[in-house]
Design an enzyme around this catalytic site. Structure first.
Site, PDB file in Angstrom:
ATOM      1  CG  ASP A  65      19.422  96.722  36.971  1.00 12.78           C
ATOM      2  OD1 ASP A  65      20.006  95.634  37.137  1.00 12.78           O
ATOM      3  OD2 ASP A  65      18.249  96.815  36.578  1.00 12.78           O
ATOM      4  CD  GLU A  70      30.655  99.692  30.249  1.00 18.96           C
ATOM      5  OE1 GLU A  70      31.828  99.650  29.878  1.00 18.96           O
ATOM      6  OE2 GLU A  70      29.850  98.765  30.075  1.00 18.96           O
ATOM      7  CG  ASP A  71      24.796 100.105  31.350  1.00 18.42           C
ATOM      8  OD1 ASP A  71      25.473  99.941  30.317  1.00 18.42           O
ATOM      9  OD2 ASP A  71      24.381  99.166  32.050  1.00 18.42           O
ATOM     10  NE  ARG A 135      17.802  97.707  28.647  1.00 12.25           N
ATOM     11  CZ  ARG A 135      18.377  97.281  29.771  1.00 12.25           C
ATOM     12  NH1 ARG A 135      19.374  97.960  30.294  1.00 12.25           N
ATOM     13  NH2 ARG A 135      17.941  96.191  30.364  1.00 12.25           N
ATOM     14  CG  HIS A 165      24.458  96.877  26.892  1.00 10.57           C
ATOM     15  ND1 HIS A 165      24.468  96.586  28.235  1.00 10.57           N
ATOM     16  CD2 HIS A 165      23.544  97.857  26.734  1.00 10.57           C
ATOM     17  CE1 HIS A 165      23.593  97.357  28.857  1.00 10.57           C
ATOM     18  NE2 HIS A 165      23.014  98.136  27.978  1.00 10.57           N
ATOM     19  CB  CYS A 251      28.310  96.667  32.798  1.00 12.40           C
ATOM     20  SG  CYS A 251      28.096  94.953  33.157  1.00 12.40           S
TER      21      CYS A 251
HETATM   22  C1  CIR Z   1      20.336  95.824  33.003  1.00 13.60           C
HETATM   23  O1  CIR Z   1      19.569  95.019  32.433  1.00 13.60           O
HETATM   24  O2  CIR Z   1      20.345  96.996  32.740  1.00 13.60           O
HETATM   25  C2  CIR Z   1      21.270  95.274  34.064  1.00 13.60           C
HETATM   26  N1  CIR Z   1      20.637  94.226  34.783  1.00 13.60           N
HETATM   27  C3  CIR Z   1      22.547  94.763  33.441  1.00 13.60           C
HETATM   28  C4  CIR Z   1      23.339  95.857  32.788  1.00 13.60           C
HETATM   29  C5  CIR Z   1      24.632  95.382  32.271  1.00 13.60           C
HETATM   30  N2  CIR Z   1      25.370  96.466  31.733  1.00 13.60           N
HETATM   31  C6  CIR Z   1      26.287  96.345  30.795  1.00 13.60           C
HETATM   32  O3  CIR Z   1      26.503  95.278  30.267  1.00 13.60           O
HETATM   33  N3  CIR Z   1      26.894  97.456  30.402  1.00 13.60           N
END
Ligand code: CIR
Length: 258
Positions: A65, A70-71, A135, A165, A251
């Site tokens: 992932d 961005e996360d 999260r 999110h 993201c």
């Molecule tokens: C997750 O579940 O963490 C990733 N498959 C998708 C993350 C998407 N991130 C975001 O919207 N900031």
């Protein structure tokens, strides 16, 4: 319409062939890797076309992932806050982002037991909205609130409920918040100019403003027409493969502003 915030630089990470084993709640099937790469490349080219200097990091075989870059950090002015991602499988992605951010004048961290995903942090005008989600937990939200308040922002906590999110449902576009119907009446957004996405097009809330242009997911014509009628410039991006992994246009990058 002008935002006054120019996006100068962005960090992205190329998806790897392991993308299909990433986390997802969508029932849209496995992403087609070639198509995912194509959509990601178009995104990078769109950023570059809008004058953004893009740093592209290589995919990480052990973190499927990690291209949802961005996360792992929150950027505000000269400050970088390295998050502590809420999903265990993503927690160590942060070790691989520091190298791209070391030149930042101030680097802070979110510490255990706090968790924060960057996708839950929306900075719009003078306010940071922090989504509390599966999260981002309360201890993480509080740590972030202290940091951002010390940096002069108002901070509002927003329970996310449905959706991965906060930025799956609310984003900043020139002059307004682009917002999913469920969030319209939340007191945190009281007094802000809001553009609701059409109830049939909730995914369209995940759009990202680059300087004065909104990168907007293709296939959501009702919301697109509304934005265009308000004088907001859109650039359409294909997102089918990104959607399969619960991702959106925000993201895929970490963005710096002048
Ligand atoms: C997750 O579940 O963490 C990733 N498959 C998708 C993350 C998407 N991130 C975001 O919207 N900031």
């Amino acid at each position: 319409m002008r935002t006054g915030r120019k996006t100068t630089r962005a960090i992205v990470r190329t998806p790897g062939p392991n993308a299909e084993i990433g986390l997802t709640t969508a029932s849209l099937g496995k992403p087609d890797f070639d198509k995912l790469l194509e959509q990601h490349k178009a995104y990078v080219e769109a950023l570059q076309g809008l004058g953004v200097q893009v740093t592209e990091l290589p995919h990480l075989p052990e973190f499927p992932d990690a291209y949802f870059v961005e996360d792992v950090a929150v950027l505000y002015q000269d400050t970088v806050i390295i998050t502590r991602p809420g999903a265990e499988s993503r927690r160590h992605e942060i070790d691989h982002i520091l190298g791209a951010l070391v030149e930042s004048p101030e680097i802070l961290t979110i510490d255990a037991p706090g968790t924060v995903d960057g996708g839950d942090v929306l900075i719009h005008e003078d306010t940071a909205y922090v989504g509390l989600s599966e999260r981002t937990n309360l201890p993480g939200g509080h740590q972030l609130k202290e940091i951002l308040r010390d940096h002069g922002l108002l901070v509002q906590m927003v329970p996310v409920g449905e959706g991965l999110h906060l930025k799956s449902s609310v984003n900043s576009v020139p002059g307004a918040l682009l917002i999913a119907p469920d969030f319209l009446d939340h007191p945190a957004f009281l007094g802000k100019s809001k553009i609701p996405v059409h109830p049939d097009e909730v995914y369209a809330a995940n759009a990202v403003t680059i300087s004065d242009t909104v990168l907007f997911p293709a296939g959501f014509p009702k919301t697109a027409r509304k934005l265009e009628s308000l004088g907001i410039a859109l650039q359409f991006m294909e997102t089918s493969e990104i959607q399969k992994m619960d991702g959106g246009l925000t993201c895929l990058s970490l963005r710096f502003f002048d």
